[in-house]
Design an enzyme around this catalytic site. Structure first.
Site, mmCIF file in Angstrom:
data_model
loop_
_atom_site.group_PDB
_atom_site.id
_atom_site.type_symbol
_atom_site.label_atom_id
_atom_site.label_comp_id
_atom_site.label_asym_id
_atom_site.label_seq_id
_atom_site.Cartn_x
_atom_site.Cartn_y
_atom_site.Cartn_z
ATOM 1 N N CYS A 107 56.625 4.221 -26.608
ATOM 2 C CA CYS A 107 55.808 4.967 -27.579
ATOM 3 C C CYS A 107 54.397 5.028 -27.036
ATOM 4 C CB CYS A 107 55.839 4.256 -28.925
ATOM 5 S SG CYS A 107 54.842 5.080 -30.186
ATOM 6 N N HIS A 149 62.612 9.372 -33.428
ATOM 7 C CA HIS A 149 61.400 8.572 -33.207
ATOM 8 C C HIS A 149 60.186 9.274 -33.826
ATOM 9 C CE1 HIS A 149 58.915 5.840 -30.470
ATOM 10 N NE2 HIS A 149 58.021 6.725 -30.884
ATOM 11 N N GLU A 150 60.056 10.588 -33.585
ATOM 12 C CA GLU A 150 58.900 11.332 -34.114
ATOM 13 C C GLU A 150 58.993 11.494 -35.632
ATOM 14 O OE1 GLU A 150 56.530 11.510 -32.150
ATOM 15 O OE2 GLU A 150 57.770 11.074 -30.415
ATOM 16 N N HIS A 153 57.611 8.515 -37.184
ATOM 17 C CA HIS A 153 56.137 8.525 -37.167
ATOM 18 C C HIS A 153 55.582 9.309 -38.346
ATOM 19 C CE1 HIS A 153 54.635 6.588 -33.562
ATOM 20 N NE2 HIS A 153 55.435 7.254 -32.754
HETATM 21 ZN ZN ZN Z 1 55.984 6.896 -30.827
#
Ligand code: ZN
Length: 183
Positions: A107, A149-150, A153
């Protein structure tokens, strides 16, 4: 323009993104600046939280990672990923498959930290593109992983929240130091 990427400990990383209600010049500029920033940092994805802006906006580009393939489908048909990257997604929604795959993740907000993370093997994403078009597409491989993953976020969730406890324990010291230095 290259933006500053905030690191673990910065409060923006824990903020839930507000939906993008209108695609203004500022939003277009932010999307394009985030693509520049992601490329400059050799990343495959970057969420608005990572440049300190809690909005439902993320950019992705998986085409430079040759050893970790991806597939993308629209209406059940395979499409050429190169035609779709870099990708700016606004207000994405995701449907995850039940199967899990373990894969290595890093990340940009956690320099030099990588870990194996279990993620759904395939994802269907619905989102708005920067030109206002709505898109729905399937994905597997690195693209499916990067999307998850995004998406995390955008909801203030970080990959350390998805690590198994042994990995978290082994990284605890480094994470604490990183968090302290960015508070
Ligand atoms: Zn990340």
């Amino acid at each position: 323009m290259i933006l500053e990427i905030v690191q673990y400990g910065h409060p923006a990383l824990r903020a839930k993104g507000k939906p993008v209600l209108e695609i203004t010049d500022e939003i277009r500029q932010l999307g394009n600046d985030m693509i520049d920033t992601m490329r400059d940092a050799n990343g495959v994805g970057l969420a608005a939280q990572q440049v300190g802006v809690p909005l439902q906006l993320t950019v992705l580009d998986v085409t430079d990672v040759e050893d970790r393939p991806s597939t993308m489908t629209i209406d059940g048909k395979a499409v050429n990923i190169d035609d779709w990257m870099p990708m700016v997604l606004l207000n994405p929604q995701m449907e995850l498959s039940k199967d899990k795959e373990i894969g290595m993740e890093g990340c940009l907000s956690f320099p030099e930290i990588t870990a194996d993370i279990a993620r759904a093997g395939s994802v269907v994403t619905k989102a708005t593109l920067l030109d206002g078009r709505k898109v729905e597409f399937g994905s597997t491989g690195l693209l499916a992983r990067a999307l998850q993953h995004e998406f995390d976020h955008l909801h203030g969730i970080l990959f350390i929240d998805r690590m198994n406890s042994a990995t978290k324990v082994s990284l605890a010291g480094r994470l604490k130091r990183l968090q302290k230095s960015n508070r």
